[in-house]
Design a protein around this motif. Structure first.
Motif, short mmCIF file in Angstrom:
data_model
loop_
_atom_site.label_atom_id
_atom_site.label_comp_id
_atom_site.label_asym_id
_atom_site.label_seq_id
_atom_site.Cartn_x
_atom_site.Cartn_y
_atom_site.Cartn_z
N PHE A 110 0.80 -1.21 0.00
CA PHE A 110 0.00 0.00 0.00
C PHE A 110 0.84 1.27 0.00
O PHE A 110 0.33 2.35 -0.24
CB PHE A 110 -0.94 0.01 1.21
CG PHE A 110 -2.09 -0.94 1.07
CD1 PHE A 110 -3.02 -0.79 0.06
CD2 PHE A 110 -2.24 -2.00 1.95
CE1 PHE A 110 -4.07 -1.67 -0.08
CE2 PHE A 110 -3.29 -2.89 1.82
CZ PHE A 110 -4.21 -2.72 0.80
N VAL A 149 -2.42 5.99 -2.35
CA VAL A 149 -2.76 4.90 -1.43
C VAL A 149 -4.27 4.67 -1.37
O VAL A 149 -4.73 3.55 -1.15
CB VAL A 149 -2.21 5.14 -0.01
CG1 VAL A 149 -0.69 5.20 -0.02
CG2 VAL A 149 -2.82 6.35 0.65
N GLY A 151 -6.16 5.08 -3.98
CA GLY A 151 -6.55 4.58 -5.29
C GLY A 151 -7.41 5.55 -6.07
O GLY A 151 -8.18 5.15 -6.95
N ARG A 182 -16.18 1.02 -5.60
CA ARG A 182 -15.37 0.04 -4.88
C ARG A 182 -16.24 -0.99 -4.16
O ARG A 182 -15.77 -2.09 -3.86
CB ARG A 182 -14.47 0.74 -3.86
CG ARG A 182 -13.41 1.64 -4.44
CD ARG A 182 -12.45 0.91 -5.39
NE ARG A 182 -11.28 1.73 -5.62
CZ ARG A 182 -11.24 2.77 -6.44
NH1 ARG A 182 -12.32 3.11 -7.12
NH2 ARG A 182 -10.13 3.48 -6.58
N ARG A 187 -10.43 -2.83 -5.58
CA ARG A 187 -9.09 -2.87 -6.14
C ARG A 187 -8.08 -3.05 -5.00
O ARG A 187 -8.46 -3.21 -3.85
CB ARG A 187 -8.80 -1.57 -6.90
CG ARG A 187 -9.75 -1.27 -8.05
CD ARG A 187 -9.40 0.08 -8.67
NE ARG A 187 -10.31 0.46 -9.72
CZ ARG A 187 -10.28 1.63 -10.35
NH1 ARG A 187 -9.35 2.54 -10.01
NH2 ARG A 187 -11.13 1.91 -11.31
N ASP A 189 -6.32 -1.10 -3.09
CA ASP A 189 -6.07 0.23 -2.54
C ASP A 189 -6.79 0.35 -1.20
O ASP A 189 -7.61 -0.50 -0.83
CB ASP A 189 -6.50 1.34 -3.50
CG ASP A 189 -7.95 1.21 -3.96
OD1 ASP A 189 -8.82 1.03 -3.09
OD2 ASP A 189 -8.21 1.30 -5.17
#
Length: 383
Positions: A110, A149, A151, A182, A187, A189
């Protein structure tokens, strides 16, 4: 924790003479200095010294807040559950989500993006002779670090860089569409970590996800100031800088020392939920990390920057959530951990790309401000 060194209103009335004619009245107590006095933002340290020595807990009438300035008192105040950072209730399951986010930031996967961004920004400077690190590095790197971080699209970096700090919900419009995506298409992130997490048996509400992601974006603003002061401290001490160049494992301690001596946030506000000593319920309390970090009762030669200090600070305020911090330890605050990672990768990238980094001839950094204190320019030469 709180001792009566002042009265509301900031002054003490002359006492009536207890004796008969000819008995002198007692001398009035001195008027405490005010955080709002002219010139404080330029040089607050004489004020801090006066507060620590004569008025460690005192009501500042022009500012409308109780000032706390000594190291032990500031630490105790920021840990006191009766002094709240915000009147707004925490979003649902925020504690568990914050722990999750903090743990995720331990993983190199990350934070590898931070390292890449730092090296890209540093290499852009390497073909030149001089640059202003504030405008070209310190304020861009933290914004890019938070974006990468979480994303978010790289194009949002400029938005994060340019926006100042505002109230709650500032980042909601930016984050909500990404949260929706999300939820169904996660993903690798941090935003996906929050969107797919289950805390206390259920998923995190959108308001919790956006609130915690927003704290990382807010942290980017303060990290820019902290990074500028960090680089200024090391450039002022080239011997320490060269030793850190040779031993990168010393960077966390050097970062913590800079936060002790030059925190980006010199005033941390709290509100008392009940009476605490002389502080009445409902009063505003202003903890002063800039004064606490230079308290000679806690630190030897406190005005001196020493990356290898034998009596390191156990606190650093103004990064993340006014986190208490030890070298290499962020004490559970994801914002503080992200800031430290950003500073570490940023310094290493600069030292790799610019081996002859030093002050431009005749330049001296001039820090200013209380809410976001740092040098406004860092003119350096590296060829």
């Amino acid at each position: 924790m709180l001792c009566p060194h002042g009265l509301p209103g900031g002054t003490t009335a002359l006492a009536a003479s207890p004796g008969g004619p000819g008995t002198p009245a007692p001398s009035p107590r001195p008027v405490p200095p005010s955080l709002g006095a002219p010139g404080t933002a330029r040089d607050p340290f004489p004020l801090y010294r006066a507060l620590r020595e004569g008025f460690p807990v005192v009501y500042d009438e022009p500012v409308g807040a109780w000032l706390i300035s000594r190291y032990a008192d500031v630490r105790a105040a920021l840990a006191d559950p009766r002094l709240l950072a915000s009147p707004e209730p925490a979003p649902p399951r925020a504690g568990g989500a914050r722990t999750l986010l903090y743990s995720a930031l331990r993983e190199d996967a990350f934070t590898a993006g931070i390292e890449r961004v730092a090296h890209v920004l540093a290499r852009r400077l390497s073909g030149r002779q001089e640059a202003d690190l504030v405008g070209e590095f310190c304020h861009w790197l933290p914004a890019a670090a938070a974006v990468v971080v979480l994303g978010l699209p790289r194009g949002d970096t400029r938005l994060v860089r340019e926006r100042g700090r505002t109230g709650a919900g500032h980042w909601d419009a930016l984050l909500r569409p990404h949260v929706v995506r999300r939820r169904t298409h996660p993903r690798a992130d941090l935003l996906s970590v929050l969107c797919t997490a289950r805390v206390d048996g259920g998923p995190l509400p959108d308001e919790t996800v956006t609130a915690l992601a927003g704290t990382l974006l807010d942290t980017a603003v303060r990290t820019g100031h902290a990074l500028a002061s960090f680089l200024a401290n090391l450039l002022d001490h080239p011997g320490q800088l060269e030793l850190i160049r040779a031993r990168p494992e010393l960077v966390p301690g050097a970062w913590a020392e800079s936060l002790r001596r030059d925190p980006p946030l010199h005033v941390v506000l709290r509100r008392a939920t009940e009476r605490i000593g002389v502080v009445p319920a409902g009063a505003t309390v202003a903890c002063l990390p800039g004064a606490a970090g230079r308290d000679p009762a806690r630190f030897t030669d406190p005005d001196r920057y020493d990356a290898f200090r034998a009596d390191p600070g156990e606190q650093a305020y103004g990064i993340g959530e006014a986190a208490q911090e030890r070298p290499g330890d962020d004490v559970g605050c994801p914002g503080a951990r992200l800031a430290r990672r950003t500073a570490e990768h940023g310094l290493r990238a600069l030292l790799d790309a610019l081996p002859h980094l030093r002050w431009a001839p005749g330049f001296r950094p001039v820090p200013t401000g209380l809410l976001g204190r740092s040098p406004r320019s860092l003119l350096v030469r590296f060829s």
